[in-house]
Scaffold this motif. Structure first.
Motif, PDB file in Angstrom:
ATOM      1  N   TYR A 153     125.776  67.931  32.050  1.00 19.89           N
ATOM      2  CA  TYR A 153     125.313  68.667  31.023  1.00 19.89           C
ATOM      3  C   TYR A 153     124.734  70.174  31.605  1.00 19.89           C
ATOM      4  CZ  TYR A 153     120.029  67.918  32.618  1.00 19.89           C
ATOM      5  OH  TYR A 153     118.975  68.260  32.993  1.00 19.89           O
ATOM      6  N   ILE A 154     124.537  70.327  32.870  1.00 22.13           N
ATOM      7  CA  ILE A 154     124.279  71.377  33.448  1.00 22.13           C
ATOM      8  C   ILE A 154     125.503  72.341  33.856  1.00 22.13           C
ATOM      9  CG2 ILE A 154     123.017  72.579  35.258  1.00 22.13           C
ATOM     10  CD1 ILE A 154     121.209  70.341  35.360  1.00 22.13           C
ATOM     11  N   VAL A 155     125.734  73.386  33.392  1.00 21.44           N
ATOM     12  CA  VAL A 155     127.103  74.112  33.636  1.00 21.44           C
ATOM     13  C   VAL A 155     126.834  75.536  33.904  1.00 21.44           C
ATOM     14  CG1 VAL A 155     129.410  74.702  32.753  1.00 21.44           C
ATOM     15  CG2 VAL A 155     128.136  72.752  31.671  1.00 21.44           C
ATOM     16  N   HIS A 156     126.256  76.356  33.029  1.00 24.27           N
ATOM     17  CA  HIS A 156     125.946  77.926  33.510  1.00 24.27           C
ATOM     18  C   HIS A 156     124.712  78.180  32.645  1.00 24.27           C
ATOM     19  CE1 HIS A 156     130.439  77.882  32.575  1.00 24.27           C
ATOM     20  NE2 HIS A 156     130.508  77.877  34.091  1.00 24.27           N
ATOM     21  N   LEU A 157     123.916  78.968  33.210  1.00 22.35           N
ATOM     22  CA  LEU A 157     123.940  79.576  34.530  1.00 22.35           C
ATOM     23  C   LEU A 157     123.211  78.772  35.292  1.00 22.35           C
ATOM     24  CD1 LEU A 157     124.405  82.376  36.174  1.00 22.35           C
ATOM     25  CD2 LEU A 157     122.311  82.842  35.398  1.00 22.35           C
ATOM     26  N   VAL A 158     123.762  78.559  36.635  1.00 23.40           N
ATOM     27  CA  VAL A 158     123.017  77.597  37.443  1.00 23.40           C
ATOM     28  C   VAL A 158     122.978  78.345  38.839  1.00 23.40           C
ATOM     29  CG1 VAL A 158     125.034  76.308  38.204  1.00 23.40           C
ATOM     30  CG2 VAL A 158     122.991  75.342  38.551  1.00 23.40           C
ATOM     31  N   GLY A 159     121.957  78.026  39.744  1.00 28.87           N
ATOM     32  CA  GLY A 159     121.594  78.801  40.837  1.00 28.87           C
ATOM     33  C   GLY A 159     120.960  77.836  41.856  1.00 28.87           C
ATOM     34  N   PHE A 160     121.085  78.018  42.939  1.00 25.20           N
ATOM     35  CA  PHE A 160     120.616  77.102  44.215  1.00 25.20           C
ATOM     36  C   PHE A 160     119.950  78.231  45.056  1.00 25.20           C
ATOM     37  CE2 PHE A 160     124.647  75.792  42.273  1.00 25.20           C
ATOM     38  CZ  PHE A 160     124.400  74.498  41.784  1.00 25.20           C
ATOM     39  N   ARG A 161     118.983  77.611  45.911  1.00 21.61           N
ATOM     40  CA  ARG A 161     118.421  77.918  47.264  1.00 21.61           C
ATOM     41  C   ARG A 161     119.653  78.012  48.260  1.00 21.61           C
ATOM     42  NH1 ARG A 161     113.069  77.917  48.906  1.00 21.61           N
ATOM     43  NH2 ARG A 161     112.332  76.370  47.333  1.00 21.61           N
ATOM     44  N   THR A 162     119.780  79.288  48.725  1.00 19.89           N
ATOM     45  CA  THR A 162     121.240  79.201  49.508  1.00 19.89           C
ATOM     46  C   THR A 162     121.074  78.553  50.769  1.00 19.89           C
ATOM     47  OG1 THR A 162     120.988  81.697  48.762  1.00 19.89           O
ATOM     48  CG2 THR A 162     122.368  80.939  50.616  1.00 19.89           C
ATOM     49  N   ARG A 163     119.944  78.327  51.290  1.00 15.46           N
ATOM     50  CA  ARG A 163     119.711  77.270  52.423  1.00 15.46           C
ATOM     51  C   ARG A 163     120.380  76.154  52.338  1.00 15.46           C
ATOM     52  NH1 ARG A 163     114.897  77.859  53.270  1.00 15.46           N
ATOM     53  NH2 ARG A 163     114.326  75.713  52.639  1.00 15.46           N
ATOM     54  N   LEU A 164     119.769  75.796  50.839  1.00 16.89           N
ATOM     55  CA  LEU A 164     120.036  74.195  50.584  1.00 16.89           C
ATOM     56  C   LEU A 164     121.582  74.011  50.266  1.00 16.89           C
ATOM     57  CD1 LEU A 164     119.347  71.448  49.997  1.00 16.89           C
ATOM     58  CD2 LEU A 164     118.413  72.235  47.656  1.00 16.89           C
ATOM     59  N   LEU A 165     122.357  75.193  49.828  1.00 15.60           N
ATOM     60  CA  LEU A 165     123.500  75.158  49.349  1.00 15.60           C
ATOM     61  C   LEU A 165     124.382  75.010  50.429  1.00 15.60           C
ATOM     62  CD1 LEU A 165     124.962  75.436  46.861  1.00 15.60           C
ATOM     63  CD2 LEU A 165     125.130  77.967  47.314  1.00 15.60           C
ATOM     64  N   ARG A 166     124.122  75.604  51.667  1.00 15.68           N
ATOM     65  CA  ARG A 166     124.738  75.431  53.085  1.00 15.68           C
ATOM     66  C   ARG A 166     124.422  74.037  53.726  1.00 15.68           C
ATOM     67  NH1 ARG A 166     123.398  81.671  53.748  1.00 15.68           N
ATOM     68  NH2 ARG A 166     125.633  82.709  53.209  1.00 15.68           N
ATOM     69  N   GLU A 167     123.191  73.776  53.533  1.00 10.09           N
ATOM     70  CA  GLU A 167     122.821  72.330  54.129  1.00 10.09           C
ATOM     71  C   GLU A 167     123.591  71.295  53.596  1.00 10.09           C
ATOM     72  OE1 GLU A 167     118.798  71.950  53.542  1.00 10.09           O
ATOM     73  OE2 GLU A 167     117.869  73.298  55.009  1.00 10.09           O
ATOM     74  N   VAL A 168     124.071  71.329  52.323  1.00 13.32           N
ATOM     75  CA  VAL A 168     124.882  70.277  51.664  1.00 13.32           C
ATOM     76  C   VAL A 168     126.354  70.263  51.941  1.00 13.32           C
ATOM     77  CG1 VAL A 168     123.126  69.968  49.983  1.00 13.32           C
ATOM     78  CG2 VAL A 168     124.799  71.379  49.464  1.00 13.32           C
ATOM     79  N   GLY A 169     126.800  71.646  52.417  1.00 12.34           N
ATOM     80  CA  GLY A 169     128.067  71.676  52.749  1.00 12.34           C
ATOM     81  C   GLY A 169     128.766  72.504  51.968  1.00 12.34           C
ATOM     82  N   GLY A 170     128.138  73.083  51.109  1.00  4.98           N
ATOM     83  CA  GLY A 170     128.834  74.189  49.737  1.00  4.98           C
ATOM     84  C   GLY A 170     129.699  73.192  49.032  1.00  4.98           C
ATOM     85  N   PHE A 171     130.792  73.903  48.576  1.00  7.48           N
ATOM     86  CA  PHE A 171     131.735  73.344  47.719  1.00  7.48           C
ATOM     87  C   PHE A 171     132.549  72.224  48.415  1.00  7.48           C
ATOM     88  CE2 PHE A 171     130.273  76.710  45.160  1.00  7.48           C
ATOM     89  CZ  PHE A 171     130.342  76.397  44.036  1.00  7.48           C
TER      90      PHE A 171
END
Length: 558
Positions: A153-171
């Motif tokens: 159900y979460i589609v747009h707009l969605v944002g993340f803490r950049t450090r966490l985004l990198r910690e999980v390996g990105g896409f």
């Protein structure tokens, strides 16, 4: 704003039409908030206008950073290349043909400064390809892990803490579809604070020929596998079945050993009703260990008494005497139990189970250590009209059932109301007409408040459970009939329990003032079926809904 945090905007690009690409870029340049960086990764577009336009805009504004790929490697790879360009502490995602509302990045920056979130999401509108027509308003609730597991159900707009985004390996670059769902699930596993901004910040163009529409079977298969991996990672392995509609899923949890449910049914007379209830329970509970506890409250009908006496060889029959007080009766019944039950199912005598496996679904959810209680979907006796789909605290002044009087389609295949009628999701409260509760949660809040004799005792029970940090779920996969008010009759046009109402209002006035965090402020509070206000409300400072992950930190009211 004292701290002008910079927000990164990631855009993977591959062959968007020229006008749509320009409109997307212009929507970023038109942002009220100036502290952003636009990180665009072109995935080797074959249309010559793409690179030309991107370079044109980058020359005009140094906040635009480009990666121009030399080979087409897919949307996930391009998204990771955009992420590699980002130097901002917080990052949002934008598709190459969609549009941001002008206040979007400002709202994200507000939340980053004030809430310190790991993830933020907003509402959106679906628009026609030419951006001339609004096709749908999507107004979301506060973060709901269970809702996310049954529907992305979460589609747009969605944002993340950049450090966490990198910690999980990105896409995940092995994914060419449903990659956003995979990313959101992986981030949610580590996130501590997830914020919902109840405001439309994004315009999503819909395309009949888009990948999601053209590859529905692939989407369902891929998303099911993504969901199974997520549940495996968090220690909840299960089989994921297809839900009732496209992009809906039905996790089927195996029951853990050592669980047992006490089904507590208070009654005064009404032997025929009790017989219908008990026989339906026995016919539909397939695997869950349970015992039935009938609480006879001063019955004086000879036929009912004879039936209750005959039941003693099969179930526990308790005799209770005194004034009618629903809360006291249930507390007293629990206190008489000698078996170490893990859960209590509070069940009205006018409940009729109609489908096998309903208790197994509820118990599969309630065995999660952070789930305090689970409520069922209840229908009126006509089997086609909803009586209960969760409770909205504050509706009609105090509380009312979601979905009340809505017709249920014969095949139940409906994704109206964002799928609320066919997905398990968090709510502030559920009715105790059929409510499964963890024993440790019941004991932690000392059971029902006996000062609430008849009205709102169940809502109060739920809110106190939330305060202690447990989640409250509504489960539509457990569907039963509620022969409502056969015991006490109907009360219409007046308050049948004013003392209870006054006590409830006094205790929960902050919730009533600020609003149920699972109910969107754009909906009409005097309507049970998620009906939008007209015109939509506009506020200078929308009240963000903050979900703090973990049983020690409960969801907060607005």
């Amino acid at each position: 704003m004292k701290n002008a945090v910079t927000i990164g905007i990631l855009v993977p690009v591959y062959n968007p039409p020229e006008q749509m690409l320009r409109e997307m870029l212009d929507s970023v340049l038109s942002q009220w908030y100036p502290h952003w960086e636009l990180c665009v990764a072109d995935d080797a577009s074959t249309q010559p206008h793409v690179r030309r336009i991107l370079q044109e805009y980058a020359r005009k504004d140094q906040r635009i950073k480009l990666h121009l790929g030399d080979a087409n490697r897919g949307v996930s790879h391009a998204s990771n290349q955009a992420l590699a360009l980002c130097t901002s502490p917080f990052t949002v995602l934008l598709d190459h043909d969609d549009l941001l509302e002008p206040q979007a990045i400002f709202r994200i920056a507000e939340s980053v400064n004030e809430d310190d979130p790991d993830m933020v999401y907003s509402d959106e509108i679906l628009i026609s390809p030419d951006a001339s027509t609004v096709l749908q308003y999507v107004c979301r609730p506060m973060f709901s892990p269970e809702y996310l597991r049954e529907h992305p159900y979460i589609v747009h707009l969605v944002g993340f803490r950049t450090r966490l985004l990198r910690e999980v390996g990105g896409f995940e670059e092995a994914l060419s579809i449903s990659q956003d769902y995979d990313l959101i699930l992986r981030v949610s596993e580590r996130a501590k604070t997830i914020v919902h901004i109840p405001e439309i910040l994004y315009q999503w163009r819909t395309h009949p020929q888009s990948a999601g529409h053209a590859k529905a079977d692939t989407v369902m298969r891929t998303s099911s596998q993504i969901l199974e991996r997520h549940l495996e990672r968090i220690g909840m392995p299960c089989r994921v079945a297809a839900g009732m509609s496209f992009n809906f899923f039905k996790p089927q949890y195996s029951l853990q050993a050592g669980q047992r449910v006490a089904i507590i049914i208070p009654t005064k007379n009404h032997g025929a009703l009790v017989r219908q209830c008990i026989e339906s329970l026995r016919a539909t509970i397939t695997d869950a260990p349970y015992d039935i506890v009938l609480v006879d409250h001063d019955s004086n009908d000879a036929e009912s008494l004879a039936y209750f006496e005959a039941l003693r060889s099969e179930i526990t029959v308790l005799k209770y005497s005194g004034p009618f007080n629903f809360s006291t009766i249930n507390n007293w019944a629990v206190a008489q139990l000698t078996v170490p039950y893990t859960h209590y199912l509070f069940c009205n005598n006018d409940i009729e189970a109609i489908e096998p496996g309903w208790l197994e679904h509820m118990l599969g959810l309630a065995q999660q250590p952070d789930v305090g209680m689970v409520g069922a979907q209840l229908l009126y006796p006509d089997r086609t009209t909803i009586q209960h789909a969760g409770v909205c605290v504050g509706a009609f002044g105090i509380a009312e059932h979601y979905g009340k009087f809505l017709p249920l389609p014969p095949d139940r295949v409906t994704n109206e109301y964002q799928g609320r009628l066919i997905t398990t999701h968090e709510v502030a409260a559920v009715t105790a007409a059929c409510l499964l509760m963890r024993r440790d949660a019941f004991e932690a809040i000392a059971g029902y408040d006996e000062g609430l004799a008849v009205g709102f005792g169940d809502v109060d029970l739920c809110l106190r459970t939330l305060q202690k940090g447990w989640r409250v779920l509504y489960c539509p996969h457990a569907t039963l009939l509620h022969h409502e008010s056969l015991t006490r009759g109907k009360a219409e046009g007046y308050d049948p329990h004013p003392l209870d109402s006054a006590r409830f209002i006094q205790r929960w006035q902050p919730w009533l003032d600020t609003g149920d965090p699972y109910f969107h402020p754009a909906y009409q509070i005097t309507h049970t079926c998620w009906m939008l206000k007209s015109p939509l409300p506009i506020t200078v400072s929308p009240k963000r809904r903050t979900y703090t992950v973990g049983p020690a930190k409960p969801p907060q009211p607005l």
